[in-house]
Design a protein around this motif. Structure first.
Motif, PDB file in Angstrom:
ATOM      1  N   UNK A  69     -24.920 -97.256 -13.911  1.00 18.74           N
ATOM      2  CA  UNK A  69     -25.540 -97.280 -12.344  1.00 18.74           C
ATOM      3  C   UNK A  69     -23.243 -97.538 -12.103  1.00 18.74           C
ATOM      4  N   UNK A  70     -22.801 -96.734 -11.003  1.00 19.03           N
ATOM      5  CA  UNK A  70     -21.503 -97.339 -10.524  1.00 19.03           C
ATOM      6  C   UNK A  70     -21.932 -97.320  -9.300  1.00 19.03           C
ATOM      7  N   UNK A  71     -20.549 -98.275  -8.590  1.00 23.56           N
ATOM      8  CA  UNK A  71     -20.502 -98.294  -7.136  1.00 23.56           C
ATOM      9  C   UNK A  71     -19.810 -96.650  -6.743  1.00 23.56           C
ATOM     10  N   UNK A  72     -19.866 -96.776  -5.695  1.00 22.07           N
ATOM     11  CA  UNK A  72     -19.363 -95.425  -5.183  1.00 22.07           C
ATOM     12  C   UNK A  72     -17.673 -96.095  -4.845  1.00 22.07           C
ATOM     13  N   UNK A  73     -16.525 -96.145  -5.687  1.00 19.63           N
ATOM     14  CA  UNK A  73     -15.421 -97.094  -5.449  1.00 19.63           C
ATOM     15  C   UNK A  73     -14.290 -96.180  -4.879  1.00 19.63           C
ATOM     16  N   UNK A  74     -13.351 -96.254  -3.898  1.00 19.54           N
ATOM     17  CA  UNK A  74     -12.281 -95.754  -3.301  1.00 19.54           C
ATOM     18  C   UNK A  74     -11.406 -96.279  -3.575  1.00 19.54           C
ATOM     19  N   UNK A  75     -11.379 -97.286  -4.872  1.00 18.28           N
ATOM     20  CA  UNK A  75     -10.528 -98.473  -5.215  1.00 18.28           C
ATOM     21  C   UNK A  75      -9.476 -98.979  -4.104  1.00 18.28           C
ATOM     22  N   UNK A 231     -30.758-100.783 -14.741  1.00 16.49           N
ATOM     23  CA  UNK A 231     -29.885-100.519 -14.968  1.00 16.49           C
ATOM     24  C   UNK A 231     -28.642-100.911 -15.892  1.00 16.49           C
ATOM     25  N   UNK A 232     -28.013 -99.858 -16.073  1.00 15.22           N
ATOM     26  CA  UNK A 232     -26.743-100.521 -17.292  1.00 15.22           C
ATOM     27  C   UNK A 232     -25.599-100.556 -15.935  1.00 15.22           C
ATOM     28  N   UNK A 233     -24.607-101.275 -15.586  1.00 15.02           N
ATOM     29  CA  UNK A 233     -23.473-101.345 -15.363  1.00 15.02           C
ATOM     30  C   UNK A 233     -22.417-100.721 -15.778  1.00 15.02           C
ATOM     31  N   UNK A 234     -21.938 -99.896 -15.371  1.00 14.45           N
ATOM     32  CA  UNK A 234     -21.043 -98.692 -15.701  1.00 14.45           C
ATOM     33  C   UNK A 234     -19.984 -99.595 -16.463  1.00 14.45           C
ATOM     34  N   UNK A 235     -19.755 -99.427 -17.861  1.00 14.27           N
ATOM     35  CA  UNK A 235     -18.744-100.299 -18.322  1.00 14.27           C
ATOM     36  C   UNK A 235     -17.401-100.210 -18.728  1.00 14.27           C
ATOM     37  N   UNK A 236     -17.096-100.920 -16.857  1.00 14.99           N
ATOM     38  CA  UNK A 236     -15.720-101.202 -17.156  1.00 14.99           C
ATOM     39  C   UNK A 236     -15.463-102.284 -16.281  1.00 14.99           C
ATOM     40  N   UNK A 237     -14.516-102.723 -16.633  1.00 13.69           N
ATOM     41  CA  UNK A 237     -13.962-104.205 -16.198  1.00 13.69           C
ATOM     42  C   UNK A 237     -14.816-104.124 -14.252  1.00 13.69           C
ATOM     43  N   UNK A 238     -13.414-102.703 -14.019  1.00 14.77           N
ATOM     44  CA  UNK A 238     -14.101-103.081 -12.679  1.00 14.77           C
ATOM     45  C   UNK A 238     -15.266-102.966 -11.754  1.00 14.77           C
ATOM     46  N   UNK A 239     -15.772-102.303 -12.613  1.00 10.62           N
ATOM     47  CA  UNK A 239     -17.614-102.045 -12.295  1.00 10.62           C
ATOM     48  C   UNK A 239     -18.049-102.903 -12.510  1.00 10.62           C
ATOM     49  N   UNK A 240     -17.525-103.550 -13.632  1.00 10.42           N
ATOM     50  CA  UNK A 240     -18.859-105.393 -13.456  1.00 10.42           C
ATOM     51  C   UNK A 240     -18.497-105.963 -12.382  1.00 10.42           C
ATOM     52  N   UNK A 241     -17.390-105.937 -12.402  1.00 14.45           N
ATOM     53  CA  UNK A 241     -16.538-107.687 -10.896  1.00 14.45           C
ATOM     54  C   UNK A 241     -17.511-106.947  -9.999  1.00 14.45           C
ATOM     55  N   UNK A 242     -17.027-105.717  -9.487  1.00 19.69           N
ATOM     56  CA  UNK A 242     -18.006-104.990  -8.495  1.00 19.69           C
ATOM     57  C   UNK A 242     -18.975-105.724  -7.950  1.00 19.69           C
ATOM     58  N   UNK A 243     -20.192-105.365  -9.699  1.00 22.18           N
ATOM     59  CA  UNK A 243     -21.458-105.205  -9.396  1.00 22.18           C
ATOM     60  C   UNK A 243     -21.523-106.532  -9.159  1.00 22.18           C
TER      61      UNK A 243
END
Length: 334
Positions: A69-75, A231-243
């Motif tokens: 799972x990933x957050x919809x991220x517009x950065x 769910x697994x959190x999408x395996x990136x630093x930014x996505x884990x922090x957003x989660x």
């Protein structure tokens, strides 16, 4: 000290001199973290009773497949350089609680139920603050565990979704429906305690009723809490922090090496000759930066005498031993 002799010393003798030499050896091999004595026992005994027991990658065991799972991220979201869930949600005292798994390899159950507790508090806006019982999970999720020899964390989250878990605090706390049955052990710092090697870990019998010493107002069925599909959190630093910023602490898996038992402070990286021991489960509650190196702030389950008050720092995207690929959670059903 010759590594072969050191290993022989640690495995076959109980001399405190051996333990002290190993601590000296660890500190001489690296400068990113500090080693010290955390347990009143030899490494051989510690490894037997403090192995995490996480079986995520073991023996091809059929586990539940989770979606990433990933957050919809517009950065546009600016991530802070440091974040501590204990400060962000200070009314949720469960976030900073450090458990002691005792002589039972139960980190998989403690990490998962700790995250569940935190997220119920956060998502209820502090109106519901239960301690989800690791004991109920250990006793009743038959597919999750291998007696007190470890378990499957992903299945723990699926069990929460399908069957629910009641409340329950630490050993002899008599809070909630089912308290933890394994007593704390192997404390240091002058604390009187019992060696884990003198105890037999217990999973206890599964019964769909609260403890005899539980508050009389509780009933098992009415005390059950559930979560949505894990769910697994999408395996990136930014996505884990957003989660973490949006939903609360997360459950993570990582590799345990022989020197990790001696961790006291700093950014942990295994020393070159450290022996792989097992996989571990722990809770990520935040992040920060030390000496220009980013780290995850994590809560272990080996009591507050271990590490930095029970916590440790794990480098983000550690090249040889990354944990970002095995981070998961679920949203509570309120």
């Amino acid at each position: 000290m010759n590594w072969c002799l050191l290993t022989f010393c640690l495995l076959f003798f109980t001399s405190a001199i051996c333990e002290d030499r190993y601590v000296t050896y660890i500190n001489a091999q690296q400068s990113s973290w500090v080693a010290g004595q955390n347990f009143d026992d030899t490494l051989a005994a510690i490894k037997t009773f403090k192995e995490a027991g996480e079986k995520f990658r073991s023996n091809g065991h059929a586990v539940v497949t989770l979606d990433f799972v990933s957050f919809i991220d517009d950065n546009t979201t600016v991530l802070p350089e440091t974040f501590d869930a204990r400060d962000e949600w200070s009314n949720c005292t469960s976030i900073g609680r450090v458990w002691d798994q005792g002589a039972c390899e139960a980190s998989w159950a403690i990490a998962s139920t700790s995250v569940m507790s935190d997220r119920i508090c956060i998502h209820s806006n502090f109106t519901t603050t239960p301690t989800i019982s690791p004991q109920d999970l250990i006793s009743c999720c038959r597919s999750c565990k291998i007696d007190c020899d470890g378990g499957f964390a992903i299945l723990a989250w699926s069990y929460w979704n399908n069957s629910g878990i009641v409340t329950g605090g630490p050993y002899e706390s008599y809070t909630g429906c089912k308290s933890y049955v394994n007593r704390p052990c192997e404390h240091t710092n002058g604390t009187e305690g019992v060696m884990c090697s003198d105890l037999n870990g217990s999973i206890d019998t599964c019964y769909y009723a609260c403890d005899a010493n539980a508050p009389q107002s509780l009933s098992y069925d009415s005390d059950l809490y559930f979560g949505e599909a894990p769910y697994f959190v999408d395996a990136t630093e930014r996505q884990i922090k957003l989660e973490i910023m949006n939903n609360g602490p997360v459950h993570a898996l990582f590799d345990v090496f022989s020197d990790f038992f001696y961790y006291k402070s700093g950014l942990y990286v295994p020393t070159e000759d450290a022996e792989w021991v097992s996989e571990n489960s722990a809770k990520i509650i935040g992040w920060g930066k030390e000496n220009d190196t980013a780290y995850w702030l994590m809560v272990n389950s080996w009591n507050t005498s271990w590490g930095d008050g029970g916590l440790f720092k794990w480098p983000v995207n550690q090249t040889d031993y990354p944990l970002e690929a095995a981070v998961f959670a679920a949203i509570p059903i309120l």
